[in-house]
Scaffold this active site. Structure first.
Site, PDB file in Angstrom:
ATOM      1  CE  LYS A  22      57.224 -14.217 -16.507  1.00 34.05           C
ATOM      2  NZ  LYS A  22      57.004 -12.911 -15.880  1.00 34.05           N
ATOM      3  CG  ASN A  23      56.002 -14.131 -12.492  1.00 27.59           C
ATOM      4  OD1 ASN A  23      56.830 -13.677 -13.269  1.00 27.59           O
ATOM      5  ND2 ASN A  23      54.696 -14.061 -12.703  1.00 27.59           N
ATOM      6  NE  ARG A 101      55.089  -3.642 -13.871  1.00 30.22           N
ATOM      7  CZ  ARG A 101      55.114  -2.365 -13.482  1.00 30.22           C
ATOM      8  NH1 ARG A 101      55.445  -1.453 -14.342  1.00 30.22           N
ATOM      9  NH2 ARG A 101      54.839  -2.047 -12.247  1.00 30.22           N
ATOM     10  CB  CYS A 125      53.601  -2.924 -19.117  1.00 31.69           C
ATOM     11  SG  CYS A 125      52.399  -3.853 -18.180  1.00 31.69           S
ATOM     12  NE  ARG A 130      52.130  -4.794 -14.024  1.00 29.54           N
ATOM     13  CZ  ARG A 130      52.869  -5.823 -14.443  1.00 29.54           C
ATOM     14  NH1 ARG A 130      53.132  -5.940 -15.727  1.00 29.54           N
ATOM     15  NH2 ARG A 130      53.381  -6.671 -13.581  1.00 29.54           N
ATOM     16  N   PRO A 131      51.453   1.028 -11.086  1.00 27.26           N
ATOM     17  CG  PRO A 131      49.988   2.057  -9.608  1.00 27.26           C
ATOM     18  CD  PRO A 131      50.018   1.214 -10.846  1.00 27.26           C
ATOM     19  CG  ASP A 133      50.669   3.334  -5.301  1.00 30.87           C
ATOM     20  OD1 ASP A 133      50.776   2.423  -6.148  1.00 30.87           O
ATOM     21  OD2 ASP A 133      49.619   3.524  -4.661  1.00 30.87           O
ATOM     22  CG  LEU A 134      50.026  -0.211  -3.114  1.00 27.65           C
ATOM     23  CD1 LEU A 134      49.147  -1.434  -3.326  1.00 27.65           C
ATOM     24  CD2 LEU A 134      49.374   0.745  -2.111  1.00 27.65           C
ATOM     25  CG  ASP A 316      50.228 -13.883 -14.408  1.00 26.87           C
ATOM     26  OD1 ASP A 316      51.203 -14.029 -13.660  1.00 26.87           O
ATOM     27  OD2 ASP A 316      49.759 -12.769 -14.702  1.00 26.87           O
ATOM     28  CB  ILE A 338      44.564  -8.641 -11.122  1.00 31.51           C
ATOM     29  CG1 ILE A 338      43.997  -9.835 -10.362  1.00 31.51           C
ATOM     30  CG2 ILE A 338      45.948  -8.236 -10.615  1.00 31.51           C
ATOM     31  CD1 ILE A 338      43.893  -9.663  -8.869  1.00 31.51           C
ATOM     32  NE  ARG A 408      59.391  -9.520 -20.811  1.00 30.19           N
ATOM     33  CZ  ARG A 408      58.906  -8.430 -20.207  1.00 30.19           C
ATOM     34  NH1 ARG A 408      58.267  -7.519 -20.903  1.00 30.19           N
ATOM     35  NH2 ARG A 408      59.069  -8.252 -18.914  1.00 30.19           N
TER      36      ARG A 408
HETATM   37  C1  EPZ Z   1      53.245  -9.939 -10.362  1.00 26.30           C
HETATM   38  O1  EPZ Z   1      53.252  -8.612 -10.860  1.00 26.30           O
HETATM   39  C2  EPZ Z   1      53.598 -10.831 -11.536  1.00 26.30           C
HETATM   40  N1  EPZ Z   1      54.931 -10.483 -12.033  1.00 26.30           N
HETATM   41  C3  EPZ Z   1      52.561 -10.655 -12.649  1.00 26.30           C
HETATM   42  O2  EPZ Z   1      52.886 -11.586 -13.689  1.00 26.30           O
HETATM   43  C4  EPZ Z   1      51.188 -11.014 -12.085  1.00 26.30           C
HETATM   44  O3  EPZ Z   1      50.210 -10.803 -13.082  1.00 26.30           O
HETATM   45  C5  EPZ Z   1      50.892 -10.137 -10.858  1.00 26.30           C
HETATM   46  O4  EPZ Z   1      51.938 -10.296  -9.878  1.00 26.30           O
HETATM   47  C6  EPZ Z   1      49.571 -10.492 -10.205  1.00 26.30           C
HETATM   48  O5  EPZ Z   1      49.582 -11.824  -9.799  1.00 26.30           O
HETATM   49  C7  EPZ Z   1      56.014 -10.932 -11.364  1.00 26.30           C
HETATM   50  O6  EPZ Z   1      55.920 -11.590 -10.344  1.00 26.30           O
HETATM   51  C8  EPZ Z   1      57.346 -10.567 -11.952  1.00 26.30           C
HETATM   52  P1  EPZ Z   1      50.892  -6.756  -8.229  1.00 26.30           P
HETATM   53  P2  EPZ Z   1      53.178  -7.370  -9.822  1.00 26.30           P
HETATM   54  O7  EPZ Z   1      51.794  -5.803  -7.508  1.00 26.30           O
HETATM   55  O8  EPZ Z   1      53.905  -7.698  -8.576  1.00 26.30           O
HETATM   56  C9  EPZ Z   1      48.330  -2.747  -8.487  1.00 26.30           C
HETATM   57  C10 EPZ Z   1      53.332 -12.271 -15.882  1.00 26.30           C
HETATM   58  O9  EPZ Z   1      52.615 -12.352 -16.882  1.00 26.30           O
HETATM   59  N2  EPZ Z   1      49.446  -2.127  -7.739  1.00 26.30           N
HETATM   60  O10 EPZ Z   1      50.344  -7.930  -7.480  1.00 26.30           O
HETATM   61  O11 EPZ Z   1      53.580  -6.141 -10.571  1.00 26.30           O
HETATM   62  C11 EPZ Z   1      48.754  -3.164  -9.888  1.00 26.30           C
HETATM   63  O12 EPZ Z   1      48.641  -2.076 -10.783  1.00 26.30           O
HETATM   64  C12 EPZ Z   1      53.245 -11.062 -14.980  1.00 26.30           C
HETATM   65  O13 EPZ Z   1      54.150 -13.160 -15.518  1.00 26.30           O
HETATM   66  C13 EPZ Z   1      49.333  -0.802  -7.329  1.00 26.30           C
HETATM   67  O14 EPZ Z   1      48.333  -0.141  -7.596  1.00 26.30           O
HETATM   68  O15 EPZ Z   1      51.623  -7.304  -9.531  1.00 26.30           O
HETATM   69  C14 EPZ Z   1      47.791  -4.269 -10.202  1.00 26.30           C
HETATM   70  O16 EPZ Z   1      46.584  -3.696 -10.675  1.00 26.30           O
HETATM   71  C15 EPZ Z   1      52.254 -10.031 -15.505  1.00 26.30           C
HETATM   72  N3  EPZ Z   1      50.363  -0.237  -6.651  1.00 26.30           N
HETATM   73  C16 EPZ Z   1      47.531  -4.928  -8.842  1.00 26.30           C
HETATM   74  O17 EPZ Z   1      47.952  -3.977  -7.871  1.00 26.30           O
HETATM   75  C17 EPZ Z   1      51.504  -0.957  -6.333  1.00 26.30           C
HETATM   76  O18 EPZ Z   1      52.410  -0.384  -5.689  1.00 26.30           O
HETATM   77  C18 EPZ Z   1      48.346  -6.207  -8.625  1.00 26.30           C
HETATM   78  O19 EPZ Z   1      49.690  -5.899  -8.891  1.00 26.30           O
HETATM   79  C19 EPZ Z   1      51.598  -2.294  -6.752  1.00 26.30           C
HETATM   80  C20 EPZ Z   1      50.555  -2.863  -7.432  1.00 26.30           C
END
Ligand code: EPZ
Length: 434
Positions: A22-23, A101, A125, A130-131, A133-134, A316, A338, A408
């Site tokens: 999926k991801n 998202r 969510c 889950r901002p 900003d990065l 996950d 995370i 989903r």
């Molecule tokens: C991806 O989400 C996956 N989703 C998530 O899977 C997975 O849990 C996550 O990566 C971590 O491996 C998809 O790929 C569609 P991150 P993503 O950016 O990209 C913080 C599932 O169940 N952060 O790596 O949104 C964030 O809040 C889903 O399949 C910022 O602060 O995750 C989190 O605490 C759930 N600012 C951490 O970083 C940002 O701009 C990791 O988030 C971006 C992220």
């Protein structure tokens, strides 16, 4: 709203086909925006989130055709052809983005291809704020001008084309790395991404972009370099197998003390999960078609884990492992590093007799000999499946409510489990499935 009814206690035995990730699919699909030629994705899983992404892309003007539908979503899965010859709209609306998202992953490609984008902020969510900003800081480093207006990210590129930049992520972000990769592929000059995510799904995107003509080195490492090109061409690409679906069904075998072959699974994508399951007492071996998970007669013991970015233990898989640890001998400690709120499954597992105490980012689990079935509530995708796993092992009947969360991310979960002997059925809107 559909429910899932399970009567637990049957050791699962048989074969489960593993579908495309999926991801990976959710980042490969928006990559079609980067070219006016056709991107053909095979082994595409049949999931609600994939449909949501397709709806989002079609309102940007992407034409799509779905052909081929292998039985059981096996190694070939479905084939989706996407063509973004003309992008008619660069706005991703709130009513679509709030549903998923991953919609934010159209931002980088739209900026790279059209020089502008207006994408709703995804909002929080169940598992955290889950901002993004990065993502925004990275795109600004490549020349994008970004503001937030009325809940939307409003972005444009003075001069029309992004330029290469030096992006340093203060923390690993999968989506941030993916948006930056797609933007950098068409930028003018070189982009360096430091502290890049190394997840297999990120590597799948990078390899697909290479197949489309992108110049990328350092794939799979924490420093990725992209030399921008003027245009990308179409490609045929197969989505990699879903390592989280694989890990989820491996836990289904372990928690029921069963023996399952996961066809299409790739062990090389799941070393951290495999290490934990072996330490807990599960036997794992290769088969010609995939991976065998044998917990027949096994004594499952508590194991401590900490979630980390890949190649560490995946967040996950945290809820699924907690369900297993709830039935293990002895205690275990899980630390979630995370997301700030990924313990929504704890009170629901508690209703089934699990003994879990959460202290901040850590949870202490004391295993019990048997969980007991109960009506429980799904809250997010992985929490939902952990309740199904607990139900498979519990004494008596478990009803999991709000299974739309499950649909989903898991294709035909009740069919795949029932094929291995699970007593499980979907109750549609209150009526048992015929
Ligand atoms: C991806 O989400 C996956 N989703 C998530 O899977 C997975 O849990 C996550 O990566 C971590 O491996 C998809 O790929 C569609 P991150 P993503 O950016 O990209 C913080 C599932 O169940 N952060 O790596 O949104 C964030 O809040 C889903 O399949 C910022 O602060 O995750 C989190 O605490 C759930 N600012 C951490 O970083 C940002 O701009 C990791 O988030 C971006 C992220």
């Amino acid at each position: 709203m559909d429910k899932i009814r399970i009567v637990g206690g049957t050791p699962l035995r048989g074969v489960i086909p593993i579908g495309g990730a999926k991801n990976a699919a959710l980042t490969l699909m928006p990559a079609c925006l980067l070219t006016d030629e056709t991107l053909s994705l095979s082994n595409l899983p049949h999931l609600v989130d994939i449909t949501t992404m397709a709806n989002l892309l079609s309102q940007h003007g992407v034409s799509m055709s779905l052909n081929g539908h292998a039985e059981n979503g096996g190694p070939t899965g479905r084939v989706l052809e996407l063509n973004a010859r003309t992008i008619t709209n660069t706005t991703a609306p709130y009513d679509l983005v709030r549903k998923m998202r991953a919609s934010v992953l159209v931002l980088g490609p739209l900026l790279a291809r059209c020089g502008q984008a207006r994408v709703s902020l995804p909002g929080g969510c169940a598992i955290g704020t889950r901002p993004v900003d990065l993502h925004l800081k990275a795109l600004e480093a490549m020349g994008a001008r970004i503001s937030v207006e009325g809940g939307y990210v409003v972005a444009d590129v003075p001069g029309g084309r992004l330029h290469g930049g030096h992006v340093v992520f203060p923390q690993v972000t999968v989506g941030g790395t993916e948006n930056t990769l797609m933007a950098a592929a068409l930028a003018d000059g070189e982009t360096v991404i430091a502290n890049a995510a190394r997840e297999p799904e990120v590597c799948d995107l990078a390899e697909c972009l290479q197949a489309m003509g992108a110049k990328i080195t350092g794939i799979g490492t924490s420093t990725i370099r992209v030399e921008g090109v003027d245009r990308l061409h179409g490609a045929d690409y197969s989505v990699l197998p879903d390592r989280i679906e694989t890990g989820t069904y491996a836990v289904a075998a372990a928690i029921t003390r069963g023996d399952i072959e996961l066809v299409g699974a790739r062990r090389d994508l799941m070393h951290a999960v495999e290490k934990v399951l072996i330490e807990a007492g599960v036997r794992i071996s290769d088969t010609p078609r995939g991976v065998r998970i044998d917990a027949d007669g096994a004594r499952i013991v508590g194991v401590d884990i900490m979630t980390e970015p890949y190649p560490g233990f995946p967040t996950d898989m945290q809820a699924q492992l907690m369900a297993l640890m709830a039935t293990a001998e002895g205690a275990s400690m899980i630390t979630e590093t995370i997301f700030e709120n990924r313990y929504m499954h704890v009170p629901e597992l508690g209703r089934m007799g699990a003994r879990v105490n959460v202290h901040g980012a850590s949870a202490i689990i004391r295993g019990v000999p048997r969980l007991s079935g109960a009506p429980v509530m799904a809250t997010d995708l992985r929490a939902s499946v952990s309740l199904v796993l607990a139900g498979l092992a519990a004494e008596g009947e478990t009803i999991v409510n709000r299974v739309y969360h499950l649909d989903r991310g898991y294709e035909r979960v009740e069919g795949k489990l029932a094929a291995c002997g699970a007593q499980i059925e979907r109750i549609k809107d209150g009526q048992p499935a015929e």
